[in-house]
Design an enzyme around this catalytic site. Structure first.
Site, PDB file in Angstrom:
ATOM      1  N   GLU A 174      14.689  23.316 -29.036  1.00 27.67           N
ATOM      2  CA  GLU A 174      13.480  22.518 -28.811  1.00 27.67           C
ATOM      3  C   GLU A 174      13.946  21.144 -28.376  1.00 27.67           C
ATOM      4  OE1 GLU A 174      10.312  19.990 -31.207  1.00 27.67           O
ATOM      5  OE2 GLU A 174      10.573  21.996 -32.041  1.00 27.67           O
ATOM      6  N   CYS A 191       8.948  14.053 -30.931  1.00 28.22           N
ATOM      7  CA  CYS A 191       9.032  14.737 -29.638  1.00 28.22           C
ATOM      8  C   CYS A 191       7.636  14.994 -29.081  1.00 28.22           C
ATOM      9  CB  CYS A 191       9.815  16.041 -29.778  1.00 28.22           C
ATOM     10  SG  CYS A 191       9.234  17.114 -31.101  1.00 28.22           S
TER      11      CYS A 191
END
Length: 1007
Positions: free
Chosen positions: A763, A797
């Site tokens: 990720e 993020c």
């Protein structure tokens, strides 16, 4: 209840009904447009939803084209169900002609709805409001004036809210001398008990930063603006009532009321009231506590008792957050509570002046007859009704009781629409007294029934549904359905008090050595790195031993040695360890949160919810492993059996980030462990104290030695070695795109002795955008963008780094956004008043400053908040004029810099949102059904959020992860995440023996 009293209440109610028979509130008068539409809404739930949503968005539809488009979107197609002819014709004409007919119909609809709104607002301007207040008094009613607008997003707006009260009070002061008091009193008071001037105020609007987590700061922030308003009211000889809003402000409101009432300046002035809401389960206790406080202090005061106006909101929020539902779930329960609390107040009428706010004739009759039974003087209580809402009730009350006050909102139409929607929802609900009595024609005996009997009757028909409790560790004999861990609820005083204590406990251990954990043993190394508090880098929280290549080899060897036995455990046995770990983390949730507050600078709520997400991963993946662990029969042909099943790959390297130091670490580690792999875990060097918490959790949970190995270390020393090691089969990584791509490149190379093609689960970053459409609710959009961009200093993020605003609403949005950002407090995360803290280290600080210089080159910097202090404080930046080709529109900053982009249209906004290599999260604030549907199809990111912020995905509800350069692999917290950590196998058995085939009921013998 006393039967005689109950009979008197019913008789009183019947007399009321007789006095108003044949009359109806204007909203139910079918002779007018409003009445026709309301009648239709009450018969058609789908239309009601669409109508109220349309009313809410109407003030933003400033052009005929926009208005016509929304009429068509809301009232054609299946969403609205069947609609009345007047709206159907307008919707059809808007699509059919798009010309004069559409404009005329749109104008008529706007005029009718705005007229409906004005019916409930005493005036949009001060002069108009005062004129109508004078008229109200001529008609024999007292008033309380309420300035519309409770959502302030900045301190400038809070100042404006305060000043709005000062302005209207000045205007009233000029008129009040001409108002004769009601009743025969000569003291200038209405009915000999109440000042002629009365105002109601919503406290949260007086301080834009009010929130339960910062209880003390919120109380004082509100009081700072409330004092001058109350001071003016006192000087006028008036009265003030502090309104009660959502539950999250309840205790703040009670505390500020007590402080204001007891301040030396105001102690001798009794005309201060507070609203209590009968639908809250705690209100009886709150009323009793307030009365006890007033007696102890010798301070008389007033209570306005209402049923409550946020029932749907409180119920939905509680269920979303995993909290106990705070309101009574059946209407008769709220009615019972109102009668009990009313009696308590009347029993203390020597201290408390009672203001009964209700349109329910049973409720009103109960107060009158209870007061008579208790011998309460008439000048110790009054009745209140909403202006424009229940005309027959208020007229009947005036005839019988003579002491009626109208709650009179005034102000701009925009916040007025929100008020209107809430009132209409309340009064057209299936159980609304006004609807039942004036629209549905319910029998008087039913409407006047003792609510206790009503409740018993309802329970006999349909037993109450049990309120689902938050999930707890379940027995593996029968796993309960997964439920997310409740989010932080700082209305709970014990939680607010626990945080400073837990932070102090972390500090008490500051400076200790944290060894590696390999094969079930602590391993110290000479190479150590301090982990520090980013708000004060001189504060060393721990000395962290660093792994070199030798320690990595030892950890991999320990993991490999433990693999076979762990792989061969049943899925339920492995899941049991995760559930035990979840229980430990739940027990220690505040302590684990406190470590994050100090080590990475997370605010209390952000840290608490990070630990909650870690618990969710443990609980969710435990259940998923059991689900996947059952071999699956493939095919149905007779004579053979085919079973698909999964088994762990081997040693997994888990490389974790610092921004979600526990949640993501636990998520990746738990997924690997529960599927039968063993783990070498490398935490971020910036969050090794938090990472070390996994050692304690898994050790106490009974995880066998070697299954989990804690190996903090310098990436430059041991990172590549861990990734490239031939015994590592899987690499789970969360971090930057650059590091993620490097890991994939390194993992692709096969080394001698390597038996696996390495699986990389990565990720990576995001350049996330929120689109603000021209019809967006700016109250929600501003708060959502600010939280998404600057929560935890923009170091998520999923954080919003671009906000793309459609041209026609751009100026309004920019003004409010910059004011909101200027209102945020910045400082150490351990102080709950601070909305933003330091970034995690000096390199992050330098990076943000670098991009600030770029912002000055590429656009116009609107906000630049330079925080002071010795910590790693980076500037909070808002920069406008950014276009897709700019670096600030393309590159991930991972800090508190927000780029603002002005799009010509919604289509262009989506194109710009998709113009980066990333595809992680995104958001849209719009009230256009067509645009929301377009976003669903074309705004292609991993997690798209409509009309909410773009951060805070919940395990099992919003599985998280992106595509393109935002990551590879499946979504964390979703049903297929574990599949990345396993190898699927199929075993086929031929069951034919010399022509004999056993019969299996699942076999397909014939088509």
């Amino acid at each position: 209840m006393n039967p005689a009293l109950d009979d008197a209440i019913r008789q009183r109610g019947k007399a009321f009904f007789a006095s108003i028979r044949g009359e109806s509130p204007s909203i139910f008068n079918k002779g007018f447009w409003t009445g026709k539409v309301m009648d239709w809404a009450m018969q058609n739930e789908a239309f009601k939803v669409q109508l109220f949503r349309f009313v809410d968005v109407l003030p933003y539809l400033t052009t005929s084209g926009n208005l016509s488009r929304h009429i068509e979107e809301y009232f054609t197609g299946g969403e609205a169900g069947d609609i009345p002819a007047v709206l159907k014709w307008g919707a059809e004409k808007s699509g059919m002609f798009g010309g004069v007919a559409a404009k005329l119909m749109g104008k008529a609809i706007r005029s009718n709805i705005e007229g409906m709104a004005r019916q409930f607002i005493v005036g949009e301007q001060t002069k108009e409001a005062v004129k109508n207040l004078s008229k109200i008094r001529k008609d024999g009613f007292a008033f309380t004036v309420d300035l519309l607008g409770e959502a302030t997003v900045s301190e400038i707006e809070s100042d404006a809210y305060r000043d709005g009260y000062l302005e209207v009070l000045d205007a009233i002061a000029a008129e009040q001398a001409s108002w004769k008091p009601f009743g025969a009193a000569t003291d200038g008071l209405d009915w000999g008990s109440a000042p002629k001037v009365n105002a109601s105020i919503k406290p949260s609007a007086l301080f834009s930063q009010a929130r339960p987590m910062d209880f003390e700061g919120s109380v004082e922030g509100i009081l700072a603006r409330l004092r001058p308003v109350y001071r003016k009211i006192v000087a006028m000889g008036g009265a003030l009532c502090i309104d009660m809003e959502q539950l999250k402000y309840k205790d703040i409101t009670i505390e500020l009321f007590k402080r204001l009432r007891s301040e030396p300046e105001f102690r001798d002035y009794p005309y201060l009231s507070i609203v209590l809401q009968a639908y809250l389960r705690d209100t009886e206790h709150d009323a009793a506590a307030l009365i006890a406080w007033g007696r102890a202090e010798g301070l008389p005061f007033g209570i306005r008792l209402v049923k409550g106006a946020y029932w749907d909101y409180e119920t939905v929020i509680a269920k979303q957050m995993g909290w106990p539902v705070p309101v009574w779930t059946r209407k008769p329960e709220s009615d019972i509570a109102h009668e009990k609390i009313a009696r308590l107040i009347l029993e203390n009428s020597d201290l408390v002046y009672f203001q009964c706010a209700s349109h329910n004739l049973r409720t009103i009759s109960n107060v009158m007859e209870t007061a008579a039974q208790l011998g309460v003087p008439e000048n110790r209580y009054e009745f209140q009704a909403l202006y424009g809402m229940a005309e027959p009730v208020r007229k009947g009350l005036l005839k019988v009781a003579g002491r009626v006050r109208l709650y009179c909102p005034y102000g701009e139409l925009l916040p007025g629409m929100a008020y209107l929607v809430r009132r209409l929802l309340e009064n057209t609900a299936n159980e609304s007294f006004l609807r039942l009595s004036f629209a549905d024609g319910e029998a008087e005996d039913i409407l006047l029934e003792n609510p206790q009997k009503t409740l018993e009757r309802e329970l006999a028909k349909a037993p109450a549904k049990a309120t689902a409790a938050p999930a707890s560790p379940a027995s593996l004999d029968g796993l309960t359905a997964f439920r997310d861990e409740p989010l932080a609820d700082f209305t709970v005083e014990a939680l607010r008090k626990a945080f400073p204590e837990a932070i102090a406990a972390v500090r008490a251990k500051a400076g200790r050595e944290l060894p590696l954990w390999i094969g079930g043993k602590a391993v110290a190394t000479a190479d150590r790195i301090p982990t520090v508090n980013p708000a004060d880098p001189t504060e060393v929280l721990a000395q962290v031993c660093q792994a070199g290549t030798a320690e990595v080899d030892a950890a991999i060897a320990a993991a490999e040695a433990a693999f076979a036995a762990w792989r061969d455990k049943t899925p339920r046995e492995r899941a049991e360890v995760l559930l035990k770990a979840a229980a430990i983390a739940r027990r220690d949730i505040v302590a684990l949160s406190a470590a994050q507050v100090l080590e990475v600078g997370k605010q209390w709520d952000q840290a608490y919810n990070d630990v909650g997400e870690a618990i969710d991963f443990l609980e969710y993946y435990a259940r998923e492993a059991v689900r996947l662990g059952t071999p699956r029969r493939m095919g149905r042909e007779p004579g053979e059996k085919n079973h698909l099943f999964y088994e762990g790959k081997g040693v997994a390297a888990v490389i974790a980030p610092w921004n979600f130091p526990l949640a993501i670490s636990v998520g990746m580690t738990a997924a690997a462990i529960v599927t039968g792999n063993t783990v070498v875990y490398k935490p971020s060097g910036l969050a090794s104290l938090v990472g070390h918490g996994l050692v304690d959790i898994f050790k106490e949970a009974g995880l066998p030695d070697g299954v989990f190995n804690f190996c903090p270390g310098r990436g430059s020393v041991m990172g590549d070695h861990l990734v490239a090691h031939p015994k590592v089969s899987t690499i789970a990584f969360t971090g930057s795109m650059e590091t993620g791509l490097r890991i994939q490149e390194k993992a692709a190379k096969v080394h001698p002795g390597q038996a696996y093609c390495k699986k990389v689960i990565a990720e990576m970053g995001g350049k996330n955008a929120i689109i603000v459409d021209d019809d967006a609710d700016l109250d929600e959009a501003i708060l959502g963008v600010v939280y998404s961009a600057f929560g935890f200093q923009g170091q998520k993020c999923s954080a919003c780094s671009r906000v793309i605003v459609v041209d026609s609403i751009y100026d309004k949005f920019i003004t409010r956004l910059t004011e909101a950002c200027a209102s945020l407090k910045i400082g150490p995360a351990e102080d709950p008043e601070n909305a933003m803290g330091p970034v995690v280290d000096a390199s992050q600080q330098a990076k943000v400053r670098q991009y600030l210089a770029i912002a000055h080159q590429e656009g116009k910097v609107l906000v630049e908040r330079q925080a002071s202090g010795q910590g790693y404080y980076a500037p909070l930046v808002v920069v406008a004029g950014i276009r897709p080709e700019h670096r600030l529109a393309q590159e991930e900053v991972f800090g508190p810099i927000l780029a603002v982009m002005k799009a010509e249209s919604f289509d262009q906004a989506i194109a710009w949102a998709m113009s980066t290599p990333f595809a992680l999260t995104g958001g849209v604030y719009s009230r256009s059904p067509r645009h929301l549907e377009k976003a669903r199809k074309e705004f292609r990111v991993g997690n798209l959020y409509l009309n909410r912020n773009c951060v805070g995905a919940m395990v099992g509800r919003q599985p998280f992860g992106g595509s393109r350069m935002s990551g590879v692999g499946s979504k964390a917290g979703g049903p297929d995440y574990l599949l990345q950590f396993v190898d699927p196998r199929v075993v086929t058995e031929n069951t034919i023996r010399r022509g004999f085939t056993p019969i299996d009921e699942d076999d397909e013998w014939f088509d």
